[in-house]
Design an enzyme around this catalytic site. Structure first.
Site, PDB file in Angstrom:
ATOM      1  N   ASN A   1      54.440  24.156 -27.253  1.00  0.00           N
ATOM      2  CA  ASN A   1      53.875  23.047 -28.237  1.00  0.00           C
ATOM      3  C   ASN A   1      53.091  23.843 -29.358  1.00  0.00           C
ATOM      4  OD1 ASN A   1      52.292  21.027 -29.386  1.00  0.00           O
ATOM      5  ND2 ASN A   1      51.457  20.433 -27.717  1.00  0.00           N
TER       6      ASN A   1
ATOM      7  N   ARG B   1      58.029  20.721 -28.343  1.00  0.00           N
ATOM      8  CA  ARG B   1      57.527  19.310 -28.764  1.00  0.00           C
ATOM      9  C   ARG B   1      57.439  19.215 -30.152  1.00  0.00           C
ATOM     10  NH1 ARG B   1      51.521  17.402 -29.384  1.00  0.00           N
ATOM     11  NH2 ARG B   1      51.962  15.232 -29.407  1.00  0.00           N
TER      12      ARG B   1
ATOM     13  N   HIS C   1      52.797  10.045 -29.115  1.00  0.00           N
ATOM     14  CA  HIS C   1      52.670  10.252 -27.698  1.00  0.00           C
ATOM     15  C   HIS C   1      53.694   9.520 -26.861  1.00  0.00           C
ATOM     16  CE1 HIS C   1      48.053  10.058 -28.499  1.00  0.00           C
ATOM     17  NE2 HIS C   1      48.502  11.487 -28.430  1.00  0.00           N
TER      18      HIS C   1
ATOM     19  N   ARG D   1      39.406  10.861 -34.793  1.00  0.00           N
ATOM     20  CA  ARG D   1      39.974  10.079 -35.751  1.00  0.00           C
ATOM     21  C   ARG D   1      39.590   8.589 -35.741  1.00  0.00           C
ATOM     22  NH1 ARG D   1      45.865  11.328 -33.600  1.00  0.00           N
ATOM     23  NH2 ARG D   1      45.434  13.744 -33.204  1.00  0.00           N
TER      24      ARG D   1
ATOM     25  N   GLU E   1      52.882  15.672 -20.016  1.00  0.00           N
ATOM     26  CA  GLU E   1      53.916  15.657 -21.205  1.00  0.00           C
ATOM     27  C   GLU E   1      54.601  17.075 -21.010  1.00  0.00           C
ATOM     28  OE1 GLU E   1      50.423  14.816 -23.566  1.00  0.00           O
ATOM     29  OE2 GLU E   1      51.819  13.989 -24.998  1.00  0.00           O
TER      30      GLU E   1
END
Ligand code: ADP
Length: 399
Positions: free
Chosen positions: A7, A91, A180, A241, A384
């Site tokens: 990632n 990813r 996601h 965020r 993940e």
């Protein structure tokens, strides 16, 4: 059999070596992090079967960082070249309208990921760096791109389109892509088995509440809506965020607060959300502040919960019948208060959390609703990296 999962971010690379057939609760063989790439001093952390190794050194490029991490793994007998890897899974944040399924990486695939940079200017270039470096270091292993948007690629048009001028939107690829996706797919696919329903007859809401946060409505294995949008800035209130805001705020800040587009981008992505309201983005710290009766922390928490409940309510209507609501990721798996408050006072909708079950430690998937609750409420840890390893190994098998 093992797969390496990468990632790659702009100044960091996270990696794991996992057995794709392992149980989700099993720790990875190796996990690590290359940080502060491009800064005067960088750091490489490798957790291997014999312990943990941390090295501090200048890491000018992703190549230097990954090569050094590989050297540490090699010295412990768990190097990517020593393990006969089945695949390397990468990813990739934005697959646009091009990619829905994991893709074997060849040059043409990298070119397409590059073409999507305007949609994810912070993420896709860093993902490509990771791919280039890893392909150079491991040229004989199949590399597979797994897209964060993939699961949501076929959202119904009514959920995917924004009500803005269709010509402008079309010319600029503006639509809801969702993110996601690997986590929403991994978690939602486990739920039917956990509540004893057939996957084709399970309507569910997944709440992925980490530092980034998103939710999805999934009907019979197919996502029908999700809270993140063209970018990961939309939807729920997150660590840093803002989530959904009135777009008019952006014009106001540009016209009256003298802020540039980059300033506003930074504001909404990095210093808003819970951090913008309370000064911290980590829910453990927020909880301590709430315990100390800090009014800003309390307010930030209430704004967070209020927005979460808005989405839960709208997805209940979108689904018509809900069989399960599942919490996952750092906050969702660990913060019992968030779970309680998100679903408080909804017994008239058949949703009832059992306070004792809600206190159970997070050591695997479990139901936290009462036996009477018509809607089952669950905590399902996301993983993940394992999901990416599984997908990469599947694609590699066909090579
Ligand atoms: P991401 O992958 O988006 O960085 P994670 O899913 O790892 O995020 O979640 C990280 C967040 O989870 C932390 O910022 C923190 O707010 C929250 N978190 C982690 N552990 C706990 C805990 N024990 N209690 C409450 N919140 C927690």
């Amino acid at each position: 059999m093992h797969a390496l999962v990468i990632n790659s971010g702009s100044s960091s690379v996270k990696f794991q070596i996992v057995d794709p057939s392992a149980d989700a609760s099993q720790p990875p063989l190796v996990s690590g992090l290359v940080e502060q790439i491009g800064e005067p001093s960088g750091r490489i952390t490798v957790n291997h079967p014999d312990g943990k190794e941390v090295s501090q050194l200048p890491i000018p490029t992703h190549t230097v960082g990954l090569r050094e991490a590989f050297r540490v793994m090699d010295s412990r007998g768990v190097g990517p070249t020593q393990l006969d890897l089945a695949a390397v899974g990468h990813r990739v944040v934005h697959g646009g309208m091009v990619f829905s399924e994991p893709e074997l990486i060849v040059d043409a695939v990298v070119d397409k990921i590059r073409e999507l940079i305007p949609l994810a200017p912070l993420h896709n270039p860093a993902n490509i760096d990771g791919i280039d470096v890893a392909r150079a270091l491991l040229p004989d292993v199949p590399h597979v791109a797994v897209f964060d948007t993939g699961f949501f690629r076929h959202l119904p048009p009514a959920a995917a389109l924004y009500a803005i001028n269709a010509d402008v939107a079309g010319a600029n690829n503006i639509r809801r892509y969702g993110f996601h996706g690997t986590s929403h797919e991994f978690v939602s696919s486990q739920v039917p088995g956990l509540i004893d329903r057939h996957p084709d007859h399970t309507r569910q809401i997944v709440l992925h509440l980490g530092n980034g946060a998103s939710c999805s409505a999934v009907a019979n294995g197919v996502p029908i809506d999700t809270s993140m949008g063209m970018t990961p800035l939309a939807g729920l209130v997150m660590g840093t965020r803002s989530g959904d805001i009135d777009p008019g705020i952006i014009f106001h800040l540009a016209r009256h607060a003298g802020m540039s587009i980059d300033d506003i981008d930074n504001l909404l992505n990095r210093s808003s959300g819970v951090k913008g309201l309370a000064g911290v983005n980590d829910f453990r710290e927020l909880r301590k502040m709430i315990d100390n009766e800090d009014p800003n922390a309390w307010l930030a928490y209430n704004v967070y919960i209020n927005q979460l409940r808005r989405y839960i309510g709208s997805y209940m209507i979108a689904l018509g019948r809900v069989d399960a609501i599942t919490f996952t990721a750092g906050v969702g798996e660990n913060d019992k208060f968030v779970r309680m408050d998100a679903l408080d006072n909804l017994d008239m909708y058949g949703i009832e959390i059992d306070p004792q079950r809600n206190e159970q430690p997070n050591d695997g998937p479990h139901i936290i609703s009462t036996d009477q609750s018509r809607v089952k409420v669950l905590v399902v840890p996301t993983n993940e990296e394992l999901a990416i390893a599984q997908k990469a190994a599947q694609v590699a098998q066909k090579v």
